[in-house]
Design a protein around this motif. Structure first.
Motif, PDB file in Angstrom:
ATOM      1  N   PHE A  64       0.793  -1.114  -0.099  1.00 31.92           N
ATOM      2  CA  PHE A  64       0.042  -0.181   0.048  1.00 31.92           C
ATOM      3  C   PHE A  64       0.791   1.122   0.038  1.00 31.92           C
ATOM      4  O   PHE A  64       0.139   2.305  -0.406  1.00 31.92           O
ATOM      5  CB  PHE A  64      -1.036  -0.219   1.230  1.00 31.92           C
ATOM      6  CG  PHE A  64      -2.006  -0.951   1.082  1.00 31.92           C
ATOM      7  CD1 PHE A  64      -3.146  -0.554  -0.074  1.00 31.92           C
ATOM      8  CD2 PHE A  64      -2.423  -1.935   1.613  1.00 31.92           C
ATOM      9  CE1 PHE A  64      -3.979  -1.333  -0.324  1.00 31.92           C
ATOM     10  CE2 PHE A  64      -3.560  -2.886   1.508  1.00 31.92           C
ATOM     11  CZ  PHE A  64      -4.377  -2.541   0.327  1.00 31.92           C
ATOM     12  N   SER A  65       2.047   1.100   0.429  1.00 33.37           N
ATOM     13  CA  SER A  65       2.860   2.171   0.363  1.00 33.37           C
ATOM     14  C   SER A  65       3.577   2.526  -0.993  1.00 33.37           C
ATOM     15  O   SER A  65       4.204   3.452  -1.231  1.00 33.37           O
ATOM     16  CB  SER A  65       4.069   2.426   1.533  1.00 33.37           C
ATOM     17  OG  SER A  65       4.994   1.357   1.079  1.00 33.37           O
ATOM     18  N   GLY A  66       3.449   1.689  -1.942  1.00 38.27           N
ATOM     19  CA  GLY A  66       3.997   1.737  -3.213  1.00 38.27           C
ATOM     20  C   GLY A  66       5.144   1.218  -3.270  1.00 38.27           C
ATOM     21  O   GLY A  66       5.889   1.607  -4.254  1.00 38.27           O
ATOM     22  N   LYS A  67       5.797   0.551  -2.329  1.00 41.89           N
ATOM     23  CA  LYS A  67       7.188   0.057  -2.659  1.00 41.89           C
ATOM     24  C   LYS A  67       7.269  -1.324  -3.502  1.00 41.89           C
ATOM     25  O   LYS A  67       8.349  -1.511  -4.220  1.00 41.89           O
ATOM     26  CB  LYS A  67       7.623  -0.493  -1.084  1.00 41.89           C
ATOM     27  CG  LYS A  67       8.985  -1.183  -0.816  1.00 41.89           C
ATOM     28  CD  LYS A  67       9.383  -1.303   0.359  1.00 41.89           C
ATOM     29  CE  LYS A  67      10.796  -1.816   0.709  1.00 41.89           C
ATOM     30  NZ  LYS A  67      11.066  -2.529   2.001  1.00 41.89           N
ATOM     31  N   LEU A  68       6.195  -2.057  -3.585  1.00 43.58           N
ATOM     32  CA  LEU A  68       6.195  -2.850  -4.728  1.00 43.58           C
ATOM     33  C   LEU A  68       5.166  -2.657  -5.704  1.00 43.58           C
ATOM     34  O   LEU A  68       3.803  -2.619  -5.207  1.00 43.58           O
ATOM     35  CB  LEU A  68       5.997  -4.335  -3.853  1.00 43.58           C
ATOM     36  CG  LEU A  68       6.056  -5.676  -4.901  1.00 43.58           C
ATOM     37  CD1 LEU A  68       7.701  -5.834  -5.162  1.00 43.58           C
ATOM     38  CD2 LEU A  68       5.565  -6.836  -4.287  1.00 43.58           C
TER      39      LEU A  68
END
Length: 143
Positions: A27-31
């Motif tokens: 959800f943080s956009g790391k993946l």
């Protein structure tokens, strides 16, 4: 391993920590996870290979996949797919899989790729070979 007739489901309770970390990372956009074979505007630098996860719940299977991709060092999963299999005794088995990859850094508008990746742009870019500066640049070449 019992293939048929096992009425007791395996416990998935011991993995809350890794699934919570996977959930936050996703959800943080790391993946990034996409169903296509590439991500527009990005180039695949390394391919780690197939990552997959299987579970009795779709959420656990998905975040298991995210966890496996992060453990491999990936920052994206391309070719993402989901599958559900129905067992004769009524259980459902969810499978999530895709290819774990590492993408090249984003190129900022107006920034040469070498500079975006931490290197320096060539000094003679945009000049003709004679040094007069009168040449025209066409498709990356001086003519």
């Amino acid at each position: 391993m019992v293939l048929f007739g096992n009425k007791k489901r395996p416990q998935e309770g011991g993995d809350e920590g890794k699934f919570e970390h996977a959930r936050q990372s996703y959800f943080s956009g790391k993946l990034k996870i996409v169903t296509t074979e590439r991500i527009e505007g990005r180039k695949i630098k390394w391919t780690f290979g197939l990552v997959a996860s299987r579970s009795f719940s779709s959420e656990t299977a998905f975040y298991g996949l995210v966890h496996n991709a992060l453990e491999a060092g990936a920052d994206a999963v391309v070719g993402y797919r989901e599958n559900v299999a129905f067992h004769p005794d009524g259980d459902r088995h969810y499978t999530c899989y895709g290819t774990a990859v590492f993408l090249e850094p984003l190129k900022k508008p107006g920034m040469p790729l070498e500079q975006a990746m931490g290197g320096e742009a060539p000094q003679d870019a945009g000049q003709d070979q004679s040094g007069s500066g009168k040449g025209k640049k066409k498709r990356g070449r001086i003519v």
